[in-house]
Write a protein that holds these residues in place. Structure first.
Motif, PDB file in Angstrom:
ATOM      1  N   GLU A 294       0.836  -1.204   0.000  1.00 29.21           N
ATOM      2  CA  GLU A 294       0.000   0.000   0.000  1.00 29.21           C
ATOM      3  C   GLU A 294       0.867   1.249   0.000  1.00 29.21           C
ATOM      4  O   GLU A 294       0.570   2.236  -0.684  1.00 29.21           O
ATOM      5  CB  GLU A 294      -0.923   0.004   1.215  1.00 29.21           C
ATOM      6  N   ARG A 295       1.947   1.219   0.780  1.00 28.07           N
ATOM      7  CA  ARG A 295       2.833   2.376   0.855  1.00 28.07           C
ATOM      8  C   ARG A 295       3.512   2.638  -0.489  1.00 28.07           C
ATOM      9  O   ARG A 295       3.588   3.777  -0.958  1.00 28.07           O
ATOM     10  CB  ARG A 295       3.874   2.165   1.948  1.00 28.07           C
ATOM     11  N   LYS A 296       4.007   1.568  -1.109  1.00 30.63           N
ATOM     12  CA  LYS A 296       4.695   1.723  -2.391  1.00 30.63           C
ATOM     13  C   LYS A 296       3.748   2.233  -3.469  1.00 30.63           C
ATOM     14  O   LYS A 296       4.124   3.077  -4.292  1.00 30.63           O
ATOM     15  CB  LYS A 296       5.308   0.382  -2.806  1.00 30.63           C
ATOM     16  N   GLU A 297       2.510   1.724  -3.468  1.00 27.33           N
ATOM     17  CA  GLU A 297       1.545   2.149  -4.474  1.00 27.33           C
ATOM     18  C   GLU A 297       1.179   3.615  -4.290  1.00 27.33           C
ATOM     19  O   GLU A 297       1.106   4.379  -5.262  1.00 27.33           O
ATOM     20  CB  GLU A 297       0.293   1.280  -4.406  1.00 27.33           C
ATOM     21  N   ALA A 298       0.979   4.014  -3.025  1.00 24.06           N
ATOM     22  CA  ALA A 298       0.641   5.413  -2.757  1.00 24.06           C
ATOM     23  C   ALA A 298       1.783   6.335  -3.163  1.00 24.06           C
ATOM     24  O   ALA A 298       1.569   7.388  -3.785  1.00 24.06           O
ATOM     25  CB  ALA A 298       0.309   5.593  -1.275  1.00 24.06           C
ATOM     26  N   ASN A 299       3.009   5.948  -2.837  1.00 24.11           N
ATOM     27  CA  ASN A 299       4.162   6.771  -3.199  1.00 24.11           C
ATOM     28  C   ASN A 299       4.315   6.875  -4.712  1.00 24.11           C
ATOM     29  O   ASN A 299       4.678   7.929  -5.248  1.00 24.11           O
ATOM     30  CB  ASN A 299       5.438   6.181  -2.594  1.00 24.11           C
ATOM     31  N   LYS A 300       4.018   5.786  -5.406  1.00 21.59           N
ATOM     32  CA  LYS A 300       4.115   5.777  -6.867  1.00 21.59           C
ATOM     33  C   LYS A 300       3.189   6.822  -7.472  1.00 21.59           C
ATOM     34  O   LYS A 300       3.620   7.642  -8.306  1.00 21.59           O
ATOM     35  CB  LYS A 300       3.762   4.385  -7.392  1.00 21.59           C
ATOM     36  N   TYR A 301       1.927   6.818  -7.036  1.00 23.78           N
ATOM     37  CA  TYR A 301       0.969   7.762  -7.609  1.00 23.78           C
ATOM     38  C   TYR A 301       1.224   9.187  -7.128  1.00 23.78           C
ATOM     39  O   TYR A 301       0.928  10.152  -7.841  1.00 23.78           O
ATOM     40  CB  TYR A 301      -0.457   7.324  -7.286  1.00 23.78           C
ATOM     41  N   LEU A 302       1.769   9.308  -5.921  1.00 26.73           N
ATOM     42  CA  LEU A 302       2.117  10.637  -5.421  1.00 26.73           C
ATOM     43  C   LEU A 302       3.145  11.294  -6.334  1.00 26.73           C
ATOM     44  O   LEU A 302       3.021  12.469  -6.699  1.00 26.73           O
ATOM     45  CB  LEU A 302       2.665  10.517  -3.996  1.00 26.73           C
ATOM     46  N   ILE A 303       4.140  10.525  -6.729  1.00 27.39           N
ATOM     47  CA  ILE A 303       5.182  11.053  -7.616  1.00 27.39           C
ATOM     48  C   ILE A 303       4.621  11.300  -9.014  1.00 27.39           C
ATOM     49  O   ILE A 303       4.826  12.359  -9.611  1.00 27.39           O
ATOM     50  CB  ILE A 303       6.382  10.078  -7.678  1.00 27.39           C
ATOM     51  N   GLU A 304       3.891  10.323  -9.527  1.00 25.68           N
ATOM     52  CA  GLU A 304       3.380  10.432 -10.892  1.00 25.68           C
ATOM     53  C   GLU A 304       2.430  11.615 -11.063  1.00 25.68           C
ATOM     54  O   GLU A 304       2.479  12.324 -12.078  1.00 25.68           O
ATOM     55  CB  GLU A 304       2.657   9.142 -11.289  1.00 25.68           C
ATOM     56  N   ILE A 305       1.580  11.845 -10.070  1.00 26.97           N
ATOM     57  CA  ILE A 305       0.546  12.875 -10.221  1.00 26.97           C
ATOM     58  C   ILE A 305       1.033  14.241  -9.758  1.00 26.97           C
ATOM     59  O   ILE A 305       0.929  15.235 -10.489  1.00 26.97           O
ATOM     60  CB  ILE A 305      -0.726  12.462  -9.468  1.00 26.97           C
ATOM     61  N   ILE A 306       1.574  14.319  -8.536  1.00 24.57           N
ATOM     62  CA  ILE A 306       1.954  15.635  -7.994  1.00 24.57           C
ATOM     63  C   ILE A 306       3.254  16.140  -8.609  1.00 24.57           C
ATOM     64  O   ILE A 306       3.319  17.261  -9.136  1.00 24.57           O
ATOM     65  CB  ILE A 306       2.081  15.563  -6.457  1.00 24.57           C
ATOM     66  N   GLU A 307       4.287  15.326  -8.577  1.00 27.17           N
ATOM     67  CA  GLU A 307       5.600  15.792  -9.028  1.00 27.17           C
ATOM     68  C   GLU A 307       5.710  15.849 -10.553  1.00 27.17           C
ATOM     69  O   GLU A 307       6.357  16.745 -11.095  1.00 27.17           O
ATOM     70  CB  GLU A 307       6.694  14.904  -8.441  1.00 27.17           C
ATOM     71  N   ASN A 308       5.087  14.877 -11.222  1.00 24.68           N
ATOM     72  CA  ASN A 308       5.239  14.806 -12.678  1.00 24.68           C
ATOM     73  C   ASN A 308       4.130  15.499 -13.470  1.00 24.68           C
ATOM     74  O   ASN A 308       4.284  15.721 -14.667  1.00 24.68           O
ATOM     75  CB  ASN A 308       5.328  13.343 -13.124  1.00 24.68           C
ATOM     76  N   GLU A 309       3.013  15.811 -12.810  1.00 27.86           N
ATOM     77  CA  GLU A 309       1.892  16.418 -13.527  1.00 27.86           C
ATOM     78  C   GLU A 309       1.486  17.778 -12.959  1.00 27.86           C
ATOM     79  O   GLU A 309       1.479  18.780 -13.667  1.00 27.86           O
ATOM     80  CB  GLU A 309       0.680  15.465 -13.501  1.00 27.86           C
ATOM     81  N   VAL A 310       1.132  17.815 -11.666  1.00 30.00           N
ATOM     82  CA  VAL A 310       0.575  19.044 -11.091  1.00 30.00           C
ATOM     83  C   VAL A 310       1.595  20.172 -11.052  1.00 30.00           C
ATOM     84  O   VAL A 310       1.315  21.296 -11.510  1.00 30.00           O
ATOM     85  CB  VAL A 310       0.007  18.769  -9.679  1.00 30.00           C
ATOM     86  N   ILE A 311       2.778  19.915 -10.502  1.00 28.01           N
ATOM     87  CA  ILE A 311       3.784  20.983 -10.406  1.00 28.01           C
ATOM     88  C   ILE A 311       4.197  21.485 -11.793  1.00 28.01           C
ATOM     89  O   ILE A 311       4.241  22.713 -12.019  1.00 28.01           O
ATOM     90  CB  ILE A 311       5.005  20.508  -9.595  1.00 28.01           C
ATOM     91  N   PRO A 312       4.502  20.613 -12.759  1.00 29.97           N
ATOM     92  CA  PRO A 312       4.820  21.116 -14.107  1.00 29.97           C
ATOM     93  C   PRO A 312       3.674  21.933 -14.720  1.00 29.97           C
ATOM     94  O   PRO A 312       3.924  22.927 -15.421  1.00 29.97           O
ATOM     95  CB  PRO A 312       5.077  19.835 -14.917  1.00 29.97           C
ATOM     96  N   ALA A 313       2.424  21.524 -14.440  1.00 31.48           N
ATOM     97  CA  ALA A 313       1.289  22.294 -14.953  1.00 31.48           C
ATOM     98  C   ALA A 313       1.253  23.684 -14.335  1.00 31.48           C
ATOM     99  O   ALA A 313       0.931  24.671 -15.014  1.00 31.48           O
ATOM    100  CB  ALA A 313      -0.015  21.549 -14.669  1.00 31.48           C
ATOM    101  N   MET A 314       1.579  23.783 -13.060  1.00 31.09           N
ATOM    102  CA  MET A 314       1.622  25.085 -12.404  1.00 31.09           C
ATOM    103  C   MET A 314       2.723  25.957 -13.008  1.00 31.09           C
ATOM    104  O   MET A 314       2.555  27.177 -13.170  1.00 31.09           O
ATOM    105  CB  MET A 314       1.837  24.897 -10.896  1.00 31.09           C
ATOM    106  N   GLN A 315       3.845  25.347 -13.343  1.00 33.18           N
ATOM    107  CA  GLN A 315       4.932  26.098 -13.970  1.00 33.18           C
ATOM    108  C   GLN A 315       4.544  26.567 -15.378  1.00 33.18           C
ATOM    109  O   GLN A 315       4.947  27.643 -15.810  1.00 33.18           O
ATOM    110  CB  GLN A 315       6.195  25.233 -14.029  1.00 33.18           C
TER     111      GLN A 315
END
Length: 460
Positions: free
Chosen positions: A29-50
């Motif tokens: 569960e931890r690994k899956e949550a961390n995976k999506y955290l990186i994929e969505i927040i770091e790879n999608e949301v922050i670049p979109a804000m930039q």
């Protein structure tokens, strides 16, 4: 009742260890949550804000984790995370000033703003008051605007994002389908912070760096947390030493086990919302210092430590009616609580202790009844009190409406409303729990069902 000694409290070790084991996070569960955290927040949301805001691209530095998950203090599923959005103050001449509000500072910015694009100059003008003081509300509003535009302009395929606001945090409730087709829901609190080096460390009586502690972090932050009972004071920022607190608690795994048990005990009681995770954590920080950071002290029986720390918590709440902020003891974290609240909470904890002690000689398993529902989740394998806890990352906060222009992004199904719990992280006491109505958000999303309120805790 006969006087109890430490050997009697040892009888609590087995039942408390069972409860503790039930809180152990599952690796998958931890690994899956961390995976999506990186994929969505770091790879999608922050670049979109930039992409939607050139000035955000200029001042954005990094995302840094915070909270109970990252501190190995998480007591529920890995579905809540905190991230500090570190921003640079775009001035060469920065002065950190002491505030008349304990636990807060003001930041005066001097220098030329003309090196920025016209839009950047306009934003900076809004950030500062007439004296050059950095304004908390304006930074938050700007961050909210950037998030609004980013999510509207660039929806993420197969991902639903529901934004909301709590205090200094923008909370994103995210629903995504895993590779197995299972629907996952998790929340991320994004908090805009400004970081400073040791040269700008607040002046005494704010606690100074631990110079004798190896690898003690020298970078600290300010958080846009409102001054209690003074929301109009918008140039005052809460000081935050999350990395320093994490360093002080690093390696004290048995201590963390007791802290988690007390957090769990709180969650199993009715109407203890106001005792935030950060308040409990702060008591532990003070008691660690009182015991001179002795590892030997925390090697005692889990039963001995559990009862001992409960009694110390009662002392802070009922007798002192004060939990001093660890970094500026002039600031009482629980100053907003009513006197009757102190008394009632202290009496409730004392009553729990008394009942445990009364049943201890012949029925040590009675302690389990103080944690109703503790075994409703699948318990993981047993583990010793002093075991190493795996590295984690977390999130905690209350909710209010962020904006009403996201209906094009979402389906008609609002995510399952969850009960959250907290810390003040280095956001300290951030977040007293409360039931927050979300009817306006339900209307904006076109939801016709009745949505129940959210109850959550804190961080810091």
């Amino acid at each position: 009742m006969a006087e109890l000694d430490q050997k009697d409290y040892h009888k609590l070790d087995a039942p408390l260890s069972e409860i503790l084991s039930s809180m152990k996070l599952k690796d998958d569960e931890r690994k899956e949550a961390n995976k999506y955290l990186i994929e969505i927040i770091e790879n999608e949301v922050i670049p979109a804000m930039q992409d939607v805001d050139e000035f955000f691209k200029i001042v954005y530095k990094r995302l840094t984790p915070s909270g109970s998950y990252y501190e190995n203090l998480k007591i529920s599923k890995p579905n809540e995370f905190d991230r500090n959005v570190e921003l640079a103050i775009p001035f060469k001449d920065i002065e950190v000033r002491s505030s008349s509000f304990y636990g807060y500072v003001q930041v005066k910015c001097n220098g030329d703003k003309k090196r920025f694009a016209e839009k950047g100059e306009k934003i900076l003008k809004n950030w500062l008051d007439s004296d050059g003081m950095l304004k908390r509300n304006e930074v938050l509003q700007w961050m909210q605007s950037v998030m609004d535009r980013a999510l509207c302009k660039k929806p993420i395929e197969n991902v639903k994002i529901f934004p909301s606001r709590h205090g200094p945090a923008i909370t994103l409730t995210i629903i995504v389908k895993s590779s197995s087709g299972k629907e996952l829901e998790f929340c991320v609190d994004l908090v805009p912070v400004f970081s400073f080096d040791e040269a700008h460390w607040p002046k005494p009586p704010v606690r100074q760096p631990f110079i004798n502690l190896p690898d003690f972090p020298k970078t600290w932050c300010i958080v846009p947390k409102e001054v209690p009972n003074n929301p109009e004071e918008t140039t005052h920022w809460r000081i935050s030493f999350y990395d320093q607190e994490r360093r002080l608690m690093n390696g004290y795994n048995a201590m963390k086990a007791i802290l988690k048990l007390i957090k769990k005990l709180r969650d199993c009681q009715n109407n203890c919302d106001y005792l935030s995770s950060y308040y409990i954590k702060t008591v532990f920080l003070w008691e660690m210092e009182k015991e001179k950071y002795s590892e030997e002290f925390w090697q005692k029986s889990i039963g001995v430590l559990f009862i001992d720390m409960l009694k110390r918590l009662v002392e802070y709440i009922k007798e002192k009616q004060c939990i001093p902020f660890f970094w500026d003891e002039r600031h009482n974290l629980i100053s907003k609580l009513e006197q009757d609240t102190f008394k009632n909470l202290g009496n409730r904890i004392e009553n729990i202790i008394n009942k445990i002690e009364k049943n201890l000689p012949g029925n040590p398993d009675y302690v389990k009844s103080c944690f109703p529902g503790w075994d409703t989740e699948d318990p993981s394998s047993s583990s010793s009190v002093a075991q190493s806890f795996s590295e984690e990352i977390k999130s905690d906060s209350d909710t209010e409406i962020l904006s009403d222009n996201f209906s094009s992004l979402f389906s008609d199904n609002y995510p399952r409303l969850r009960q959250r719990q907290a810390q003040d992280h280095s956001l300290e006491d951030i977040g007293i729990w409360g039931a927050i109505g979300i009817g306006a958000l339900a209307l904006a999303l076109g939801v016709t069902a009745v949505i129940r309120g959210i109850q959550e805790n804190n961080r810091q």
